[in-house]
Design an enzyme around this catalytic site. Structure first.
Site, mmCIF file in Angstrom:
data_model
loop_
_atom_site.group_PDB
_atom_site.id
_atom_site.type_symbol
_atom_site.label_atom_id
_atom_site.label_comp_id
_atom_site.label_asym_id
_atom_site.label_seq_id
_atom_site.Cartn_x
_atom_site.Cartn_y
_atom_site.Cartn_z
ATOM 1 N N ASP A 160 17.233 -1.818 5.642
ATOM 2 C CA ASP A 160 16.164 -1.073 6.297
ATOM 3 C C ASP A 160 15.081 -2.044 6.748
ATOM 4 O OD1 ASP A 160 14.974 1.253 7.145
ATOM 5 O OD2 ASP A 160 14.126 1.775 5.206
ATOM 6 N N ASP A 188 -1.003 2.023 -2.655
ATOM 7 C CA ASP A 188 -1.487 1.311 -1.469
ATOM 8 C C ASP A 188 -3.001 1.224 -1.447
ATOM 9 O OD1 ASP A 188 1.188 1.552 -0.630
ATOM 10 O OD2 ASP A 188 0.750 3.382 0.499
ATOM 11 N N GLU A 200 13.414 10.006 8.606
ATOM 12 C CA GLU A 200 13.140 8.668 9.130
ATOM 13 C C GLU A 200 14.334 8.137 9.900
ATOM 14 O OE1 GLU A 200 12.792 4.205 7.406
ATOM 15 O OE2 GLU A 200 11.359 5.633 6.549
ATOM 16 N N HIS A 204 0.453 5.880 0.002
ATOM 17 C CA HIS A 204 0.847 6.020 -1.397
ATOM 18 C C HIS A 204 -0.384 5.705 -2.250
ATOM 19 C CE1 HIS A 204 4.621 4.616 0.579
ATOM 20 N NE2 HIS A 204 5.269 5.335 -0.335
ATOM 21 N N ASP A 261 9.314 9.951 10.208
ATOM 22 C CA ASP A 261 8.882 8.566 10.083
ATOM 23 C C ASP A 261 9.540 7.793 11.209
ATOM 24 O OD1 ASP A 261 7.283 8.917 7.907
ATOM 25 O OD2 ASP A 261 8.415 7.605 6.573
ATOM 26 N N GLU A 302 11.807 13.039 1.705
ATOM 27 C CA GLU A 302 12.281 12.059 2.684
ATOM 28 C C GLU A 302 13.648 11.528 2.264
ATOM 29 O OE1 GLU A 302 10.927 7.659 4.249
ATOM 30 O OE2 GLU A 302 9.381 9.186 3.926
ATOM 31 N N ASP A 338 12.678 -1.608 9.091
ATOM 32 C CA ASP A 338 11.372 -0.971 9.344
ATOM 33 C C ASP A 338 10.618 -1.630 10.495
ATOM 34 O OD1 ASP A 338 11.540 1.040 7.456
ATOM 35 O OD2 ASP A 338 10.651 -0.159 5.866
ATOM 36 N N HIS A 367 16.396 5.433 7.938
ATOM 37 C CA HIS A 367 17.194 6.015 6.860
ATOM 38 C C HIS A 367 18.406 6.755 7.411
ATOM 39 C CE1 HIS A 367 13.399 6.111 4.060
ATOM 40 N NE2 HIS A 367 13.712 4.896 4.490
ATOM 41 N N ASP A 378 6.229 4.375 9.985
ATOM 42 C CA ASP A 378 6.674 3.708 8.759
ATOM 43 C C ASP A 378 7.348 2.411 9.185
ATOM 44 O OD1 ASP A 378 7.440 3.000 6.267
ATOM 45 O OD2 ASP A 378 8.679 4.748 5.863
#
Length: 433
Positions: A305, A102, A266, A99, A294, A230, A307, A269, A337
């Site tokens: 989530d 980031d 993902e 991003h 992802d 996404e 991750d 998700h 991700d």
């Protein structure tokens, strides 16, 4: 060079018999699978945000990770990029994703943030010239800053829409300059908290027009990559408009974009939406909109989530089987991700998390490829629908209810159920994984 990863060797493939934790046991980039190198099947990417920007906080606690590059200056952003490319080299990672927030410090104005982005993109571009690692996709963070609390494209304030559009333009320019293979949009704040203050029709129309402008700009600048959305059902919003694959496809059809935009699906998700990962992949493939994935996992005891890095290869094999059935990735790939746990403080933890994830996916791909090459599952699937290959069945789909009724009466059709053979196919699957 930095010394953040000092003492950590380059990760190489040593095979299943290796007990070296700093080695791949399954991921062999040059191994040929179904006529293609393993690296080209998987197309692994490191996520800049979780690996280099996440401070280790959670809803109940603040930062736990201390990194020498944390801070809002361009010099620290350059240090972060240098560390990132050192990690890419250690892992042999072919791709990364980012991003804008980031990689660059936030400016006091849009113009300052854009200048910061352009400066750090130049630095990353210079690092890429000395590296084999390429950009899988770029995207804009349109959810973290307080200005986006009511959405970006769907915001009731047109000035936020304008800021968001300008930000996406800058990020698309950056992605193109760095040779990105895709550009992703994720609508974390494109949704609502309550219907009491929400105009659903207006917000959908704003989102649709926003995406149309993104596609238009892709062609204006000659970006040859794929535009990806996404899906996610909620978190941070109570209800997000890109809920799942089916919802996004309906949105794309509504605004005439189903042939212009694909999906970045993902696993975490999919689980939040009440689906399995393989369901979302199979559905996206059947609709012609599977673009990239992802890769992560959620803690099945938690309702959010988490991750986490994947560690369940039979589960991942189901996902990669659907990718293989769809013909594999073109511009897409496997982006991690995923983030280390907030108690995992050491540089080694970051490396080993990716080693484990890459090995898990490689093992899953090999299992999926064995079954796909064997053909038993596809033959069973074809046999189940064999009746639809007859001339009578094909003709029925272009006839009418009256004609079908007449045929049922004339031929005294009285169908009897046939076994779906689920247990047999599950046993078949287990023999390969």
């Amino acid at each position: 060079m930095t010394d953040f990863f000092a003492g950590i060797p380059q990760i190489r493939y040593e095979g299943e018999g290796s007990s070296n934790e700093f080695a791949y046991r399954h991921y062999n980039p040059d191994e040929m699978i179904l006529g293609k190198r393993m690296e080209d099947h998987l197309r692994f990417a490191v996520a800049w945000w979780h690996s280099f920007a996440w401070p280790g906080g959670d809803p109940f606690g603040a930062q736990t990770l201390e990194r020498p590059w944390f801070g809002d200056t361009l010099d620290l952003a350059r240090m972060k990029a240098d560390v990132a490319f050192e990690m890419f080299e250690i892992l042999g990672a072919p791709f990364f994703c980012f991003h804008d927030a980031d990689i660059r410090p936030e400016g006091a104005t849009f113009a300052e943030s854009k200048r910061n982005l352009e400066a750090i993109v130049d630095h990353i571009g210079a690092r890429m010239e000395r590296s084999k690692t390429r950009l899988l996709w770029g995207t804009a963070n349109l959810f973290s800053h307080r200005r986006f609390m009511s959405g970006a494209a769907t915001n009731p304030d047109p000035d936020v829409f304008a800021w968001s559009a300008a930000t996406v333009k800058a990020c698309m320019d950056a992605t193109k300059k760095l040779g990105g293979a895709n550009y992703v949009l994720w609508g974390g704040r494109e949704g609502y908290e309550t219907l009491l203050n929400t105009d659903l029709k207006r917000e959908a129309e704003q989102a649709g027009r926003f995406l149309q402008m993104v596609v238009d700009y892709k062609y204006k600048i000659g970006f040859e990559g794929t535009i990806l959305i996404e899906p996610k059902p909620q978190e941070p919003s109570k209800h997000q408009y890109d809920y799942d694959v089916a919802t996004v496809y309906g949105f794309l059809k509504r605004f005439g974009l189903e042939n212009e935009v694909k999906l970045n699906v993902e696993q975490g998700h999919a689980i939040l939406a009440g689906h399995s990962f393989e369901h979302e992949l199979a559905l996206a493939a059947s609709l012609g909109i599977l673009g990239s994935i992802d890769m992560n996992r959620n803690d099945y005891q938690s309702g959010w989530d988490t991750d986490q890095f994947p560690n369940n290869h039979p589960e991942m094999a189901l996902a990669y089987y659907e990718v293989l059935r769809a013909g594999g990735f073109t511009t897409g790939g496997t982006n991690f991700d995923a983030k280390i746990r907030r108690q995992s403080l050491d540089p080694e933890d970051l490396i080993l998390a990716h080693v484990g994830g890459m090995d898990t996916c490689a093992r899953a791909l090999k299992a999926a490829a064995r079954l796909y090459e064997d053909g038993s599952l596809e033959r069973a699937r074809a046999d189940r629908y064999a009746g639809w290959e007859t001339p009578e069945a094909k003709a029925m789909l272009s006839s009418s209810l009256e004609e079908i009724e007449a045929r049922v009466l004339a031929e005294d059709i009285n169908p009897q159920p046939r076994s779906g053979r689920q247990e047999r196919l599950e046993n078949l699957w287990n023999r390969f994984v």
